[in-house]
Design a protein around this motif. Structure first.
Motif, PDB file in Angstrom:
ATOM      1  N   ILE A   1       0.431  -1.347  -0.221  1.00 19.38           N
ATOM      2  CA  ILE A   1      -0.300  -0.052  -0.042  1.00 19.38           C
ATOM      3  C   ILE A   1       0.605   1.725  -0.467  1.00 19.38           C
ATOM      4  O   ILE A   1       0.485   2.049  -0.803  1.00 19.38           O
ATOM      5  CB  ILE A   1      -0.747  -0.085   1.490  1.00 19.38           C
ATOM      6  CG1 ILE A   1      -1.760  -1.129   1.113  1.00 19.38           C
ATOM      7  CG2 ILE A   1      -1.929   1.602   1.079  1.00 19.38           C
ATOM      8  CD1 ILE A   1      -2.439  -1.748   2.413  1.00 19.38           C
ATOM      9  N   PHE A   2       2.057   0.937   1.014  1.00 19.97           N
ATOM     10  CA  PHE A   2       2.907   2.588   0.705  1.00 19.97           C
ATOM     11  C   PHE A   2       4.447   1.991   0.602  1.00 19.97           C
ATOM     12  O   PHE A   2       4.056   0.627   1.757  1.00 19.97           O
ATOM     13  CB  PHE A   2       2.544   3.601   2.328  1.00 19.97           C
ATOM     14  CG  PHE A   2       1.763   3.885   2.024  1.00 19.97           C
ATOM     15  CD1 PHE A   2       1.975   5.679   1.607  1.00 19.97           C
ATOM     16  CD2 PHE A   2       0.305   3.768   2.616  1.00 19.97           C
ATOM     17  CE1 PHE A   2       0.375   5.820   1.944  1.00 19.97           C
ATOM     18  CE2 PHE A   2      -0.567   4.224   3.049  1.00 19.97           C
ATOM     19  CZ  PHE A   2      -1.501   5.588   2.279  1.00 19.97           C
TER      20      PHE A   2
ATOM     21  N   PRO B   1       2.622   6.728  -1.870  1.00 22.98           N
ATOM     22  CA  PRO B   1       1.835   4.756  -1.981  1.00 22.98           C
ATOM     23  C   PRO B   1       1.773   4.894  -3.726  1.00 22.98           C
ATOM     24  O   PRO B   1       2.881   4.613  -3.448  1.00 22.98           O
ATOM     25  CB  PRO B   1       0.268   6.359  -2.284  1.00 22.98           C
ATOM     26  CG  PRO B   1       0.680   7.215  -3.148  1.00 22.98           C
ATOM     27  CD  PRO B   1       2.075   7.736  -2.039  1.00 22.98           C
ATOM     28  N   CYS B   2       1.514   3.137  -3.304  1.00 20.97           N
ATOM     29  CA  CYS B   2       1.798   2.339  -4.326  1.00 20.97           C
ATOM     30  C   CYS B   2       0.948   1.919  -5.281  1.00 20.97           C
ATOM     31  O   CYS B   2       0.415   1.309  -6.066  1.00 20.97           O
ATOM     32  CB  CYS B   2       2.261   1.105  -3.947  1.00 20.97           C
ATOM     33  SG  CYS B   2       3.770   0.655  -2.854  1.00 20.97           S
ATOM     34  N   GLY B   3      -0.103   2.969  -5.421  1.00 23.54           N
ATOM     35  CA  GLY B   3      -1.447   2.842  -6.420  1.00 23.54           C
ATOM     36  C   GLY B   3      -2.617   1.556  -6.541  1.00 23.54           C
ATOM     37  O   GLY B   3      -3.825   1.515  -7.424  1.00 23.54           O
ATOM     38  N   TYR B   4      -2.348   1.528  -4.579  1.00 25.48           N
ATOM     39  CA  TYR B   4      -3.184  -0.624  -4.293  1.00 25.48           C
ATOM     40  C   TYR B   4      -4.646   0.927  -3.040  1.00 25.48           C
ATOM     41  O   TYR B   4      -3.644   0.846  -2.493  1.00 25.48           O
ATOM     42  CB  TYR B   4      -2.438  -1.142  -4.200  1.00 25.48           C
ATOM     43  CG  TYR B   4      -2.932  -2.303  -3.532  1.00 25.48           C
ATOM     44  CD1 TYR B   4      -4.196  -2.993  -4.094  1.00 25.48           C
ATOM     45  CD2 TYR B   4      -3.596  -2.125  -2.156  1.00 25.48           C
ATOM     46  CE1 TYR B   4      -4.922  -4.405  -4.047  1.00 25.48           C
ATOM     47  CE2 TYR B   4      -4.384  -3.427  -1.350  1.00 25.48           C
ATOM     48  CZ  TYR B   4      -4.992  -4.277  -2.092  1.00 25.48           C
ATOM     49  OH  TYR B   4      -5.776  -5.238  -1.991  1.00 25.48           O
ATOM     50  N   VAL B   5      -5.401   0.068  -3.626  1.00 26.76           N
ATOM     51  CA  VAL B   5      -6.164   0.101  -2.492  1.00 26.76           C
ATOM     52  C   VAL B   5      -6.810  -0.227  -1.984  1.00 26.76           C
ATOM     53  O   VAL B   5      -7.267  -1.562  -2.406  1.00 26.76           O
ATOM     54  CB  VAL B   5      -8.026   0.944  -3.156  1.00 26.76           C
ATOM     55  CG1 VAL B   5      -9.045   1.625  -2.310  1.00 26.76           C
ATOM     56  CG2 VAL B   5      -7.644   2.055  -3.936  1.00 26.76           C
ATOM     57  N   PRO B   6      -6.625  -0.391  -0.239  1.00 26.69           N
ATOM     58  CA  PRO B   6      -6.513  -1.746   0.304  1.00 26.69           C
ATOM     59  C   PRO B   6      -8.180  -2.468   0.293  1.00 26.69           C
ATOM     60  O   PRO B   6      -8.995  -1.386   0.083  1.00 26.69           O
ATOM     61  CB  PRO B   6      -6.661  -1.639   2.362  1.00 26.69           C
ATOM     62  CG  PRO B   6      -6.422   0.013   1.438  1.00 26.69           C
ATOM     63  CD  PRO B   6      -6.514   0.584   0.584  1.00 26.69           C
ATOM     64  N   SER B   7      -8.537  -3.404   0.131  1.00 27.41           N
ATOM     65  CA  SER B   7      -9.623  -4.103   0.112  1.00 27.41           C
ATOM     66  C   SER B   7     -10.946  -3.869   1.192  1.00 27.41           C
ATOM     67  O   SER B   7     -11.981  -3.658   1.779  1.00 27.41           O
ATOM     68  CB  SER B   7      -9.994  -5.638   0.251  1.00 27.41           C
ATOM     69  OG  SER B   7      -8.901  -6.052   1.306  1.00 27.41           O
TER      70      SER B   7
END
Length: 381
Positions: free
Chosen positions: A319-320, A340-346
């Motif tokens: 996520i980060f 941030p890595c461009g991923y939105v957590p579930s």
């Protein structure tokens, strides 16, 4: 500190008294009477301090052992103890040790740090700190991972202090070190057997069993190092949302494998595949702490665990993460930033349901970091 220990500092530990008094020194490592190193500012450096001879050093270590009612002699050549001020002392006498008497003293510090302090130190970004704060509020099961001296305990102190005041927290440790500032905290400490004082052994796993009957909302295990890992996973999966622990490992993926291995160390009859699925389904977030070559302690990854794939491999999404940009030519300090890595957590919908100030735009990486993140993904693949 007791009068006995004060007298000890003034006499037998006089050669290192200045190091013990120096608040910048976090650890003292004695490799025989004539060689001493310290950890200062995250770096290990030699110091000119030394003991007059091996007998003086040995006598000082025996005196420390007696102060905590423990034996240190040829029949008991090892000591692992906590002093009255909270400092940890590990000793190996000459015999097993070929360098003479070896000692490591990890000084106890009154932790008063907050997430905002870690942001000031450059250990974590402001967005990542806010994200972790909100994760603690909604009760995300979290594992803090890292090597020795990487800042795991500090991170766990800070995160544990972020739990809601309405909840009851039970903290279980091998040796009490955590200083969690919360409204309702109960601390349990493992106990070693001591027949001379009529003490029986009380293990972390036994304390976990008791803790589950003491009406906890959340459980924290200071350091998961054995089969109690399975009990922590059971707690995480049976309504104790927001439970936490620390584990020794070098990456979020390694942390999952480490937990799996620890679960299998006991007498469990659960198949390894089932253990792997349990690790993947109960641990939601891994906060990876690392100590870098410049002595800096940083949060290198904040990652979500999404279970296992059809091949039995853990699915871990960053996520980060901390990205290095370069190195200062004068100070030799690493230059970098947590991005941030461009991923939105579930579990993002929980932020929305609780009306917390976490926007999806927070997870968009800056343009300069995209090539670095893509390169890391290719390397991992």
């Amino acid at each position: 500190m007791s009068d006995f220990l004060r007298d000890l500092l003034d006499s037998q530990l006089a050669p290192i008294k200045d190091l013990l008094d120096d608040p910048e020194v976090s650890e003292i490592m004695i490799n025989g009477h004539a060689e001493i190193f310290i950890e200062k500012g995250g770096l290990i450096v030699p110091v000119p301090n030394k003991f007059p001879d091996e007998m003086t050093l040995r006598a000082a270590m025996i005196a420390i052992a007696r102060s905590v009612k423990r034996n240190l002699d040829k029949d008991h050549p090892r000591l692992d103890a906590r002093l009255q001020d909270g400092s940890r002392v590990a000793v190996v006498l000459d015999g097993p040790s070929k360098n003479g008497t070896i000692c490591a003293i990890r000084k106890f510090k009154q932790e008063k740090l907050k997430l905002t302090d870690l942001v000031k130190f450059g250990s974590i970004s402001q967005d990542a700190a806010r994200f972790l704060d909100r994760c603690m509020y909604i009760g995300v099961n979290t594992l803090v991972s890292g090597g020795t001296g990487s800042g795991k305990t500090t991170m766990l102190n800070i995160l544990g202090s972020k739990m809601p005041d309405t909840q009851r927290l039970l903290v279980i440790e091998d040796s009490a070190e955590l200083q969690i500032r919360a409204n309702h905290v109960v601390q349990l400490e493992a106990q070693k057997a001591d027949p001379t004082e009529g003490k029986v052994e009380v293990t972390i796993r036994e304390l976990m069993e008791s803790a589950l009957r003491l009406r906890p909302d959340r459980i924290i295990v200071g350091e998961v190092r054995g089969s109690e890992a399975l009990d922590l996973l059971n707690a995480m999966g049976t309504g104790h949302d927001g439970s936490m622990g620390t584990v020794h490992s070098n990456s979020p993926l390694d942390a999952c494998t480490r937990m799996e291995t620890l679960c299998l160390m006991g007498e469990t009859k659960i198949p390894p595949d089932a253990i792997r699925k349990m690790v993947g389904s109960t641990i939601q977030l891994i906060v990876q702490c690392n100590r870098y070559h410049d002595g800096g302690r940083r949060t290198s990854h904040i990652s979500e665990v999404l279970g296992v794939d059809e091949h039995g491999r853990y699915i871990v999404k960053d996520i980060f993460r901390w990205v290095q940009k370069g190195r200062d030519p004068e100070t030799k300090k690493l230059i970098g930033e947590m991005v941030p890595c461009g991923y939105v957590p579930s579990f993002y919908p929980h932020f929305v349901t609780n009306r917390l100030d976490i926007k999806k735009s927070m997870f968009k990486p800056p343009e300069w970091a995209v090539p670095h993140l893509l390169a890391e993904r290719k390397k991992a693949a």
